[in-house]
Scaffold this motif. Structure first.
Motif, PDB file in Angstrom:
ATOM      1  N   TRP A  78       0.822  -1.183  -0.181  1.00  0.00           N
ATOM      2  CA  TRP A  78      -0.036  -0.038   0.015  1.00  0.00           C
ATOM      3  C   TRP A  78       0.868   1.127  -0.092  1.00  0.00           C
ATOM      4  N   ALA A  82      -0.151  12.329   1.696  1.00  0.00           N
ATOM      5  CA  ALA A  82      -0.569  13.277   2.470  1.00  0.00           C
ATOM      6  C   ALA A  82      -0.759  14.512   1.866  1.00  0.00           C
ATOM      7  N   GLY A  85       1.088  17.313   3.796  1.00  0.00           N
ATOM      8  CA  GLY A  85       2.512  17.095   3.897  1.00  0.00           C
ATOM      9  C   GLY A  85       2.797  16.509   5.348  1.00  0.00           C
ATOM     10  N   SER A  86       1.977  15.842   5.926  1.00  0.00           N
ATOM     11  CA  SER A  86       2.561  15.312   7.145  1.00  0.00           C
ATOM     12  C   SER A  86       1.451  14.272   7.580  1.00  0.00           C
ATOM     13  N   MET A  87       1.798  13.290   8.545  1.00  0.00           N
ATOM     14  CA  MET A  87       0.892  12.016   8.681  1.00  0.00           C
ATOM     15  C   MET A  87      -0.381  12.401   9.331  1.00  0.00           C
ATOM     16  N   VAL A  94      -4.977   6.966   0.758  1.00  0.00           N
ATOM     17  CA  VAL A  94      -4.289   5.728   0.722  1.00  0.00           C
ATOM     18  C   VAL A  94      -4.853   4.702  -0.400  1.00  0.00           C
ATOM     19  N   PRO A 115      -2.533   3.851  13.435  1.00  0.00           N
ATOM     20  CA  PRO A 115      -3.302   3.672  12.039  1.00  0.00           C
ATOM     21  C   PRO A 115      -4.459   4.564  11.639  1.00  0.00           C
ATOM     22  N   PRO A 116      -4.369   5.240  10.679  1.00  0.00           N
ATOM     23  CA  PRO A 116      -5.342   6.284  10.120  1.00  0.00           C
ATOM     24  C   PRO A 116      -6.668   5.721  10.162  1.00  0.00           C
ATOM     25  N   ALA A 169       3.544  14.627   1.255  1.00  0.00           N
ATOM     26  CA  ALA A 169       4.257  13.468   1.914  1.00  0.00           C
ATOM     27  C   ALA A 169       3.777  12.193   1.473  1.00  0.00           C
ATOM     28  N   ALA A 171       3.934   7.758   2.030  1.00  0.00           N
ATOM     29  CA  ALA A 171       4.243   6.808   2.890  1.00  0.00           C
ATOM     30  C   ALA A 171       4.080   5.669   1.880  1.00  0.00           C
ATOM     31  N   ILE A 187      -4.578  -1.334   7.801  1.00  0.00           N
ATOM     32  CA  ILE A 187      -2.928  -1.426   7.068  1.00  0.00           C
ATOM     33  C   ILE A 187      -2.139  -1.475   8.117  1.00  0.00           C
ATOM     34  N   THR A 188      -0.760  -1.912   7.821  1.00  0.00           N
ATOM     35  CA  THR A 188       0.450  -2.106   8.675  1.00  0.00           C
ATOM     36  C   THR A 188       1.274  -0.788   8.449  1.00  0.00           C
ATOM     37  N   VAL A 189       1.893  -0.364   9.394  1.00  0.00           N
ATOM     38  CA  VAL A 189       2.854   0.725   9.302  1.00  0.00           C
ATOM     39  C   VAL A 189       3.626   0.671   8.063  1.00  0.00           C
ATOM     40  N   HIS A 193       8.752   6.924   4.448  1.00  0.00           N
ATOM     41  CA  HIS A 193       8.153   8.121   4.233  1.00  0.00           C
ATOM     42  C   HIS A 193       9.009   9.194   3.715  1.00  0.00           C
ATOM     43  N   TYR A 195       8.882  13.556   2.136  1.00  0.00           N
ATOM     44  CA  TYR A 195       8.162  14.909   1.918  1.00  0.00           C
ATOM     45  C   TYR A 195       8.929  15.614   0.396  1.00  0.00           C
TER      46      TYR A 195
HETATM   47  C1  HEM Z   1      -1.036   1.674  10.137  1.00  0.00           C
HETATM   48  C2  HEM Z   1      -0.819   2.788   9.517  1.00  0.00           C
HETATM   49  C3  HEM Z   1       0.315   3.783  10.257  1.00  0.00           C
HETATM   50  C4  HEM Z   1       0.872   3.541  11.192  1.00  0.00           C
HETATM   51  C5  HEM Z   1       0.857   2.679  12.236  1.00  0.00           C
HETATM   52  C6  HEM Z   1       1.780   4.878  11.150  1.00  0.00           C
HETATM   53  C7  HEM Z   1       2.917   5.119  12.223  1.00  0.00           C
HETATM   54  C8  HEM Z   1       3.865   6.165  12.047  1.00  0.00           C
HETATM   55  C9  HEM Z   1       4.781   6.332  13.029  1.00  0.00           C
HETATM   56  C10 HEM Z   1       5.050   5.614  14.172  1.00  0.00           C
HETATM   57  C11 HEM Z   1       5.561   7.510  12.688  1.00  0.00           C
HETATM   58  C12 HEM Z   1       6.644   8.131  13.358  1.00  0.00           C
HETATM   59  C13 HEM Z   1       7.790   7.701  12.651  1.00  0.00           C
HETATM   60  C14 HEM Z   1       9.128   8.525  13.023  1.00  0.00           C
HETATM   61  O1  HEM Z   1       8.978   9.163  13.986  1.00  0.00           O
HETATM   62  O2  HEM Z   1      10.090   8.084  12.619  1.00  0.00           O
HETATM   63  C15 HEM Z   1       4.959   7.936  11.292  1.00  0.00           C
HETATM   64  C16 HEM Z   1       5.324   8.796  10.669  1.00  0.00           C
HETATM   65  C17 HEM Z   1       4.809   9.265   9.461  1.00  0.00           C
HETATM   66  N1  HEM Z   1       3.855   8.693   8.763  1.00  0.00           N
HETATM   67 FE1  HEM Z   1       2.727   7.370   9.373  1.00  0.00          FE
HETATM   68  N2  HEM Z   1       1.370   5.654   9.875  1.00  0.00           N
HETATM   69  C18 HEM Z   1       0.724   4.845   9.618  1.00  0.00           C
HETATM   70  C19 HEM Z   1      -0.045   5.331   8.196  1.00  0.00           C
HETATM   71  C20 HEM Z   1       0.457   6.402   7.373  1.00  0.00           C
HETATM   72  C21 HEM Z   1      -0.079   6.925   6.221  1.00  0.00           C
HETATM   73  C22 HEM Z   1      -1.244   6.434   5.482  1.00  0.00           C
HETATM   74  C23 HEM Z   1       0.536   7.868   5.800  1.00  0.00           C
HETATM   75  C24 HEM Z   1       0.596   8.735   4.391  1.00  0.00           C
HETATM   76  C25 HEM Z   1      -0.692   8.539   3.991  1.00  0.00           C
HETATM   77  C26 HEM Z   1       1.666   8.187   6.681  1.00  0.00           C
HETATM   78  C27 HEM Z   1       2.499   8.978   6.574  1.00  0.00           C
HETATM   79  C28 HEM Z   1       3.568   9.549   7.689  1.00  0.00           C
HETATM   80  C29 HEM Z   1       4.588  10.538   7.397  1.00  0.00           C
HETATM   81  C30 HEM Z   1       4.615  11.678   6.379  1.00  0.00           C
HETATM   82  C31 HEM Z   1       5.320  10.511   8.518  1.00  0.00           C
HETATM   83  C32 HEM Z   1       6.485  11.351   9.070  1.00  0.00           C
HETATM   84  C33 HEM Z   1       5.985  12.039  10.272  1.00  0.00           C
HETATM   85  C34 HEM Z   1       4.781  13.144  10.149  1.00  0.00           C
HETATM   86  O3  HEM Z   1       4.717  13.739   8.975  1.00  0.00           O
HETATM   87  O4  HEM Z   1       3.979  13.244  10.941  1.00  0.00           O
HETATM   88  N3  HEM Z   1       1.653   7.233   7.748  1.00  0.00           N
HETATM   89  N4  HEM Z   1       3.935   6.943  11.004  1.00  0.00           N
END
Ligand code: HEM
Ligand SMILES: *[C@@H]1O[C@H](CO)[C@@H](O)[C@H](O)[C@H]1NC(C)=O
Ligand SMILES: *[C@@H]1O[C@H](CO)[C@@H](O)[C@H](O)[C@H]1NC(C)=O
Length: 223
Positions: A78, A82, A85-87, A94, A115-116, A169, A171, A187-189, A193, A195
């Motif tokens: 998957w 964003a 530009g951030s999570m 997605v 998870p979103p 951004a 992922a 979905i899993t993490v 990711h 920008y």
């Molecule tokens: C199961 C789903 C998800 C989980 C558990 C998850 C978890 C996380 C975690 C723990 C971080 C912090 C990583 C760090 O600080 O190095 C992070 C950062 C980030 N994630 Fe996710 N994520 C998920 C889905 C998504 C999705 C669907 C997107 C975008 C469409 C996304 C975009 C990002 C981005 C851009 C960051 C960088 C920090 C920020 O901009 O907030 N994530 N995610």
């Protein structure tokens, strides 16, 4: 130490390559000119191509529809875009492939790095035109309503500005969702990711409305 250093080098490579400039691409099939950026997720050069087209007559600080076209290598489990530009606290688009390889789009948002949840304020219509696949890639073209404006913390309204660069951004995960034919699947993490600054000035199309009506086809309706 070596591994730390290697990690830094790889991350730096990924960052610098995916920070490439936007380029304008005309796609004859959908009849729109897109502003395109390539987001790398593997050091071997694999990446996802994000194309965005918007109307020409929108002003700053307003909400508008966008057409998004994405080209995805077949090994992606998957991936997501964003819009802010951030999570957290912005619309997340997605996408993955269902059990018959059909494109599945899921509108989500997250308030923390967990998870979103589903986000019904942004909706997508998948076009048949501009949606296809071959032995290496699949691509989809969709209309989004609700992707360019959202409520941030404290009630402020944020916009994707139509005049210049916006930070976007993405992922990436190699793992397919557990229930792939459902847009509500867990979905899993992500593994990666990144920008980039996406130019919206060159995404403007004078014929946007007409192209969207053509793409909507005989239905001629907007969701
Ligand atoms: C199961 C789903 C998800 C989980 C558990 C998850 C978890 C996380 C975690 C723990 C971080 C912090 C990583 C760090 O600080 O190095 C992070 C950062 C980030 N994630 Fe996710 N994520 C998920 C889905 C998504 C999705 C669907 C997107 C975008 C469409 C996304 C975009 C990002 C981005 C851009 C960051 C960088 C920090 C920020 O901009 O907030 N994530 N995610
Ligand atoms: C932009 O032009 C289209 C087509 O002419 C029209 O439907 C739409 O209302 C216009 N939008 C703005 C913000 O002026
Ligand atoms: C496969 O599809 C992608 C996306 O539409 C395209 O960029 C690529 O050129 C195609 N490859 C072949 C071999 O047709």
């Amino acid at each position: 130490m070596f591994w730390n250093l290697l990690f830094v080098v790889i991350v730096t490579l990924l960052r610098s390559v995916s920070a490439a400039e936007s380029v304008a691409v005309h796609d004859a099939e959908t009849g729109l000119t897109y502003s395109q950026n390539f987001a790398l997720y593997k050091v071997d050069g694999r990446g996802i191509t994000f194309r965005i087209a918007i109307p020409s007559n929108v002003s700053s600080n307003s909400a508008y529809d966008v057409v998004v076209q994405v080209i995805i290598p077949n090994d992606v489990g998957w991936a997501g875009l964003a819009w802010g530009g951030s999570m957290t606290k912005n619309p997340l688009m997605v996408f993955w492939r269902g059990s018959n390889n059909q494109p599945v789009l899921s509108s989500r948002s997250a308030s923390s790095h967990t998870p979103p949840q589903l986000y019904t304020t942004a909706t997508y219509i998948l076009f048949n035109t501009g949606t296809k696949s071959n032995s290496t890639h699949w691509q989809f073209t969709a209309l989004c309503t609700g992707c360019t404006s959202w409520a941030a913390d404290g009630g402020a309204v944020r916009y994707v500005q139509p005049n210049g660069g916006n930070r976007l951004a993405f992922a990436y995960s190699p793992t397919k969702p557990s229930n792939p034919s459902s847009p509500t699947s867990a979905i899993t993490v992500h593994d990666v990711h990144a920008y980039w600054n996406h130019d919206f000035g060159t995404a403007r199309n004078a014929g946007f409305e007409a192209a969207v009506q053509r793409l909507l086809g005989s239905q001629g309706v907007r969701a």
